[in-house]
Design a protein around this motif. Sequence first.
Motif, PDB file in Angstrom:
ATOM      1  N   ALA A 183      21.484  52.912  94.442  1.00  0.00           N
ATOM      2  CA  ALA A 183      21.822  52.123  95.629  1.00  0.00           C
ATOM      3  C   ALA A 183      22.416  52.980  96.740  1.00  0.00           C
ATOM      4  O   ALA A 183      23.302  52.554  97.469  1.00  0.00           O
ATOM      5  N   TYR A 235      24.833  48.655  89.100  1.00  0.00           N
ATOM      6  CA  TYR A 235      24.212  49.009  90.376  1.00  0.00           C
ATOM      7  C   TYR A 235      23.518  47.808  91.018  1.00  0.00           C
ATOM      8  O   TYR A 235      23.361  47.760  92.237  1.00  0.00           O
ATOM      9  N   ASN A 236      23.096  46.822  90.221  1.00  0.00           N
ATOM     10  CA  ASN A 236      22.507  45.611  90.791  1.00  0.00           C
ATOM     11  C   ASN A 236      23.538  44.834  91.606  1.00  0.00           C
ATOM     12  O   ASN A 236      23.192  44.158  92.581  1.00  0.00           O
ATOM     13  N   ARG A 282      23.759  45.522  95.335  1.00  0.00           N
ATOM     14  CA  ARG A 282      22.704  44.981  96.199  1.00  0.00           C
ATOM     15  C   ARG A 282      22.903  43.495  96.496  1.00  0.00           C
ATOM     16  O   ARG A 282      22.045  42.870  97.101  1.00  0.00           O
ATOM     17  N   THR A 283      24.006  42.930  96.056  1.00  0.00           N
ATOM     18  CA  THR A 283      24.331  41.553  96.403  1.00  0.00           C
ATOM     19  C   THR A 283      25.254  41.560  97.618  1.00  0.00           C
ATOM     20  O   THR A 283      25.928  42.561  97.891  1.00  0.00           O
ATOM     21  N   SER A 332      27.976  44.569  98.369  1.00  0.00           N
ATOM     22  CA  SER A 332      27.967  45.424  99.557  1.00  0.00           C
ATOM     23  C   SER A 332      29.245  45.240 100.379  1.00  0.00           C
ATOM     24  O   SER A 332      29.770  46.199 100.945  1.00  0.00           O
ATOM     25  N   LYS A 343      17.100  54.527  95.258  1.00  0.00           N
ATOM     26  CA  LYS A 343      16.957  53.154  94.811  1.00  0.00           C
ATOM     27  C   LYS A 343      17.767  52.892  93.547  1.00  0.00           C
ATOM     28  O   LYS A 343      18.412  51.853  93.403  1.00  0.00           O
ATOM     29  N   VAL A 390      22.192  51.368 100.097  1.00  0.00           N
ATOM     30  CA  VAL A 390      23.249  50.382 100.359  1.00  0.00           C
ATOM     31  C   VAL A 390      24.526  51.088 100.802  1.00  0.00           C
ATOM     32  O   VAL A 390      25.213  50.654 101.735  1.00  0.00           O
TER      33      VAL A 390
END
Length: 504
Positions: free
Chosen positions: A339, A131-132, A135-136, A140, A336, A342
């Motif tokens: 994401a 999931y991190n 957020r890049t 995305s 959050k 996003v």
Amino acid sequence: QLGQLGQLRQLHPHSATLSYCYYFSAATRTPLLSSLHNKRKMFPLFSYAEVNKNDGEQHETAVTETIGDEEGDCEVVTPSFSRGSSRASSGTAYIIYSFLIGGLMGAILAAMLMRGYSPIGSAPEERAVSYNFLRTPKGSQTLRLLIKDLLQSQSHQEQNRVTSEGHSSLSGPRRALAHLSELMEGDAQIHSSCHPLAHNLGRTAYQFFGSLDAAYDGMVGTEDAQFLRLCNAAYMHGVIELHLRDVDDLDSLGSAAREIDKNVCNELINVDDGDWECRHGIGHGIIQRYRLEAEKDTIQKGLHACNAISDALVCQNGLWMDHFAVSGQVRAMETKMMAVDVVATELKGALSSLDRSQQDYIFSGTASRFQLPPLPSTLQICNLGSEEYGCFIYAATEYLLVHPDDYVGALQYCTDPSANISADGVDICIKGVGSQCAKENMDDFSIVEEICQTLDNKHQGILCFRSAVEYFQMSSGGNTAGESGPCDKLTHYKNMCFCKGGEW
């Protein structure tokens, strides 16, 4: 590993053990396209040999144990050797040499890490997975690309088949999942993040198309059901869980689950572990639906427990602050963690190619299927306690945790008619926005002034800014905002900065 080998030596003194692990492409055991049909190379995890000198002749049989998980299947192969075999010394030497070499390599790597060396790449974005990764910028962009595929107009089922052109010959969910499979083949970072990508695609498909059948696009019960197995069936799970979360009456949740079991899970027998993955997804949906309901029960029990102390209202004030600012409303925290924010942003970007009427249908007003939580209706939870002020004053905190710096949106959250709360509740919620805006802009209240002036109701605008001034005074030991500098740039509410409690 050496510790495990020592145990094996005690348990099986006449055996040598060799462990292998099969790894499959894309964390799935089911081939999707031709490139996914073959298993990855089998490699040894460790080997161990220990033979009793008094053994007889060598045996050719072997015992195999398979240990399966969602990432791969490991086979532990234990061949039996004869007593007196010469393999004992070579096996023991192998362990000693491996231990020495491993220790040396470990010491070298530890020294490199202490000097700040990273063996995986220097930039955090390059190392981000799961999931991190979403957020890049790369994550995305990948998500938007796949959502565009998902929204491609769907052709007739007979024509929606894989060809030599790959995903571009497909439409809808097939196109998105086939494209994801292709991207995974050439990109290790996407490969390692395929589960959240596919999971969010499933959730988006259910919200966009509006039903289980439409989100699965006729794949269930056909050869194309193999697409649903990609990335441990993450797409399937995303569809199922949102469908079950939409069940209004908890008494109907069991029947809704049985319907999926009958019409979806039982039809996936042609997919490797398809029925298992389907029922696994039902578990996701059931616990998520009950978790939403449990939130109310938890608050009610907490409010009741506060009555045991001398000042229950102060206790309840702390309870509400924790709920909105720490433990959080379930949907907001999930936004959050998974994401979802996003996903919504990239969905809007993908939809920009659609005509205006289609965009308005999806993103219009409070009825939007893609509006991010917390929704105004969640403010009704404040009606559970006798201390309304503590609930409404902290409610905007949760909104701003999900939507950082969106103070205007927080005011709209408070004043939205769908919240169905009292006029006093609306005013207190607005004051909460003013306080939070002040807390996050303690050196410059011109931002607070600008935000509060967006309210059409003049009285509410004054309440908003007054709350900011009161917060400053409380947090600065009694000093007024006018004396301390944050109001220097103000043009409208400047006189209020010099007021103290009771002077309004």
